[in-house]
Design a protein around this motif. Structure first.
Motif, PDB file in Angstrom:
ATOM      1  N   VAL A  79       0.825  -1.200   0.000  1.00  0.00           N
ATOM      2  CA  VAL A  79       0.000   0.000   0.000  1.00  0.00           C
ATOM      3  C   VAL A  79       0.870   1.267   0.000  1.00  0.00           C
ATOM      4  CG1 VAL A  79      -1.538   1.317   1.531  1.00  0.00           C
ATOM      5  CG2 VAL A  79      -2.043  -1.067   1.005  1.00  0.00           C
ATOM      6  N   SER A  80       2.015   1.200   0.666  1.00  0.00           N
ATOM      7  CA  SER A  80       2.888   2.381   0.722  1.00  0.00           C
ATOM      8  C   SER A  80       3.387   2.777  -0.669  1.00  0.00           C
ATOM      9  CB  SER A  80       4.069   2.127   1.662  1.00  0.00           C
ATOM     10  OG  SER A  80       4.758   0.960   1.263  1.00  0.00           O
ATOM     11  N   ASP A  81       3.636   1.800  -1.535  1.00  0.00           N
ATOM     12  CA  ASP A  81       4.053   2.100  -2.914  1.00  0.00           C
ATOM     13  C   ASP A  81       2.912   2.749  -3.706  1.00  0.00           C
ATOM     14  OD1 ASP A  81       6.471   0.966  -2.338  1.00  0.00           O
ATOM     15  OD2 ASP A  81       6.331  -0.668  -3.789  1.00  0.00           O
ATOM     16  N   ILE A  82       1.724   2.236  -3.491  1.00  0.00           N
ATOM     17  CA  ILE A  82       0.562   2.800  -4.192  1.00  0.00           C
ATOM     18  C   ILE A  82       0.363   4.246  -3.748  1.00  0.00           C
ATOM     19  CG2 ILE A  82      -1.930   2.572  -4.600  1.00  0.00           C
ATOM     20  CD1 ILE A  82      -1.657  -0.418  -4.042  1.00  0.00           C
ATOM     21  N   LYS A  83       0.504   4.458  -2.446  1.00  0.00           N
ATOM     22  CA  LYS A  83       0.327   5.807  -1.898  1.00  0.00           C
ATOM     23  C   LYS A  83       1.383   6.759  -2.465  1.00  0.00           C
ATOM     24  CE  LYS A  83      -1.818   8.703   0.867  1.00  0.00           C
ATOM     25  NZ  LYS A  83      -0.928   9.844   0.878  1.00  0.00           N
ATOM     26  N   ALA A  84       2.594   6.259  -2.651  1.00  0.00           N
ATOM     27  CA  ALA A  84       3.663   7.105  -3.189  1.00  0.00           C
ATOM     28  C   ALA A  84       3.313   7.561  -4.611  1.00  0.00           C
ATOM     29  CB  ALA A  84       4.987   6.345  -3.181  1.00  0.00           C
ATOM     30  N   LEU A  85       2.780   6.659  -5.402  1.00  0.00           N
ATOM     31  CA  LEU A  85       2.407   7.022  -6.772  1.00  0.00           C
ATOM     32  C   LEU A  85       1.158   7.907  -6.770  1.00  0.00           C
ATOM     33  CD1 LEU A  85       3.901   6.290  -9.333  1.00  0.00           C
ATOM     34  CD2 LEU A  85       2.252   4.484  -9.763  1.00  0.00           C
ATOM     35  N   TYR A  86       0.259   7.623  -5.851  1.00  0.00           N
ATOM     36  CA  TYR A  86      -0.933   8.464  -5.681  1.00  0.00           C
ATOM     37  C   TYR A  86      -0.515   9.900  -5.405  1.00  0.00           C
ATOM     38  CZ  TYR A  86      -5.302  10.231  -3.651  1.00  0.00           C
ATOM     39  OH  TYR A  86      -6.426  10.980  -3.378  1.00  0.00           O
ATOM     40  N   ASP A  87       0.491  10.059  -4.558  1.00  0.00           N
ATOM     41  CA  ASP A  87       0.951  11.404  -4.195  1.00  0.00           C
ATOM     42  C   ASP A  87       1.598  12.132  -5.374  1.00  0.00           C
ATOM     43  OD1 ASP A  87      -0.063  11.185  -1.656  1.00  0.00           O
ATOM     44  OD2 ASP A  87       1.826  10.510  -0.760  1.00  0.00           O
ATOM     45  N   LEU A  88       2.015  11.363  -6.374  1.00  0.00           N
ATOM     46  CA  LEU A  88       2.538  11.993  -7.597  1.00  0.00           C
ATOM     47  C   LEU A  88       1.404  12.314  -8.569  1.00  0.00           C
ATOM     48  CD1 LEU A  88       5.695   9.759  -8.283  1.00  0.00           C
ATOM     49  CD2 LEU A  88       5.651  12.073  -7.319  1.00  0.00           C
ATOM     50  N   GLY A  89       0.189  11.949  -8.202  1.00  0.00           N
ATOM     51  CA  GLY A  89      -0.970  12.305  -9.021  1.00  0.00           C
ATOM     52  C   GLY A  89      -1.691  11.154  -9.681  1.00  0.00           C
ATOM     53  N   GLN A  90      -1.162   9.943  -9.564  1.00  0.00           N
ATOM     54  CA  GLN A  90      -1.778   8.796 -10.230  1.00  0.00           C
ATOM     55  C   GLN A  90      -3.082   8.389  -9.520  1.00  0.00           C
ATOM     56  OE1 GLN A  90      -1.036   7.394 -13.036  1.00  0.00           O
ATOM     57  NE2 GLN A  90      -2.346   5.591 -12.933  1.00  0.00           N
ATOM     58  N   ARG A  91      -4.113   8.102 -10.271  1.00  0.00           N
ATOM     59  CA  ARG A  91      -5.390   7.698  -9.667  1.00  0.00           C
ATOM     60  C   ARG A  91      -5.864   6.328 -10.135  1.00  0.00           C
ATOM     61  NH1 ARG A  91      -3.826  10.898  -6.902  1.00  0.00           N
ATOM     62  NH2 ARG A  91      -4.770  12.790  -6.050  1.00  0.00           N
ATOM     63  N   ASP A  92      -5.428   5.877 -11.297  1.00  0.00           N
ATOM     64  CA  ASP A  92      -5.879   4.583 -11.823  1.00  0.00           C
ATOM     65  C   ASP A  92      -4.876   3.492 -11.451  1.00  0.00           C
ATOM     66  OD1 ASP A  92      -8.355   5.054 -13.747  1.00  0.00           O
ATOM     67  OD2 ASP A  92      -6.983   6.749 -14.005  1.00  0.00           O
ATOM     68  N   PHE A  93      -5.359   2.506 -10.684  1.00  0.00           N
ATOM     69  CA  PHE A  93      -4.497   1.406 -10.277  1.00  0.00           C
ATOM     70  C   PHE A  93      -5.136   0.076 -10.655  1.00  0.00           C
ATOM     71  CE2 PHE A  93      -3.082   4.917  -7.644  1.00  0.00           C
ATOM     72  CZ  PHE A  93      -1.699   4.762  -7.638  1.00  0.00           C
ATOM     73  N   GLY A  94      -4.299  -0.883 -11.048  1.00  0.00           N
ATOM     74  CA  GLY A  94      -4.797  -2.186 -11.470  1.00  0.00           C
ATOM     75  C   GLY A  94      -4.341  -3.280 -10.523  1.00  0.00           C
ATOM     76  N   GLU A  95      -5.271  -4.159 -10.172  1.00  0.00           N
ATOM     77  CA  GLU A  95      -4.960  -5.292  -9.299  1.00  0.00           C
ATOM     78  C   GLU A  95      -5.459  -6.583  -9.945  1.00  0.00           C
ATOM     79  OE1 GLU A  95      -3.449  -5.620  -6.271  1.00  0.00           O
ATOM     80  OE2 GLU A  95      -2.952  -3.498  -5.975  1.00  0.00           O
ATOM     81  N   ASN A  96      -4.791  -7.685  -9.593  1.00  0.00           N
ATOM     82  CA  ASN A  96      -5.118  -8.984 -10.213  1.00  0.00           C
ATOM     83  C   ASN A  96      -5.833  -9.964  -9.303  1.00  0.00           C
ATOM     84  OD1 ASN A  96      -2.898  -7.895 -11.861  1.00  0.00           O
ATOM     85  ND2 ASN A  96      -3.066  -9.858 -12.931  1.00  0.00           N
ATOM     86  N   TYR A  97      -5.746  -9.749  -7.998  1.00  0.00           N
ATOM     87  CA  TYR A  97      -6.268 -10.745  -7.069  1.00  0.00           C
ATOM     88  C   TYR A  97      -7.331 -10.122  -6.170  1.00  0.00           C
ATOM     89  CZ  TYR A  97      -1.985 -12.693  -8.859  1.00  0.00           C
ATOM     90  OH  TYR A  97      -1.003 -13.106  -9.708  1.00  0.00           O
TER      91      TYR A  97
END
Ligand SMILES: *Cc1c(COP(=O)(O)O)cnc(C)c1O
Length: 225
Positions: free
Chosen positions: A31-49
């Motif tokens: 989650v910390s990696d996702i949050k880091a990218l979120y803080d750069l402005g990214q909103r679309d994330f893909g998950e497989n499981y």
């Protein structure tokens, strides 16, 4: 942080220049990696499981758009139906009917992409071109009623190869199929999204008409399974 900020900026700019959308594939990543990218402005994330997505979703801001890009089993749709933004890998009529049912229970419409099998590998899921065209015809004619689904496009995984000619052929086949079916339209079906391209082939995919790329390892580093 273990997010590659430079790669993110480069890929983001290339995607934007092509008029496409970048989905950051965060499977197996914390989650910390996702949050880091979120803080750069990214909103679309893909998950497989499903289980992983269900655990991560409440830990991140509510404006994240969660894309389900893995192989979705019908019996698990109910766990993500309340919040999923786009289901990429719809590969059976049974799954479509279940997504429709769970969307209705949640009082919403769920956007879906139909997965097409273009790769040479046997293991990839999806319809073939004739099957997807037949399915689209049935949705458009209303003989297959899916009031709580909106079919927004097609998704494909190209062969796992560095052979550019093979990739070009597969992307071209997808683009042709997409354009052929994009002339069909119904209240719950309009093909606007062509989801193809990953870390290894996203530039070529954009060049060949992708409108949505799914990039993981270039952004988050290699996945250690
Ligand atoms: C994992 C995955 C991706 C991202 O793959 P990378 O090579 O890490 O960019 C894209 N699409 C699907 C369907 C995936 O499962």
């Amino acid at each position: 942080m273990s997010v590659n900020e430079q790669n993110y900026k480069t890929i983001f700019e290339k995607t934007k220049a092509a008029g496409a959308c970048l989905v950051a594939v965060s499977k197996i990543k914390p989650v910390s990696d996702i949050k880091a990218l979120y803080d750069l402005g990214q909103r679309d994330f893909g998950e497989n499981y499903v289980q992983e997505l269900v655990e991560k979703q409440p830990q991140l801001p509510a404006d994240v758009r969660w894309h389900f890009i893995g192989h979705l089993q019908s019996n698990k749709v109910k766990y993500i139906a309340s919040f999923v933004h786009l289901v990429h890998g719809v590969d059976s009529e049974k799954l479509l009917l279940e997504i429709d049912k769970q969307a209705r229970k949640n009082n919403r419409v769920i956007d879906c992409l139909l997965q097409v099998h273009v790769a040479q590998e046997e293991t990839k899921f999806g319809f073939d071109g004739a099957e997807v065209t037949a399915l689209i015809d049935r949705i458009v004619s209303g003989s297959l009623a899916l009031p709580n689904i909106r079919v927004k496009g097609l998704m494909a995984m190209a062969s796992f190869t560095e052979d550019v000619e093979t990739l070009k052929q597969e992307f071209t086949a997808m683009k042709t199929l997409f354009e052929k079916n994009a002339t069909h339209e119904a209240p719950n079906l309009k093909l606007e999204i062509l989801s193809m391209g990953m870390s290894g082939d996203y530039e070529l995919a954009l060049e060949y008409g992708s409108t949505m790329i799914r990039v993981g390892s270039l952004l988050f580093g290699a996945r250690g399974y």
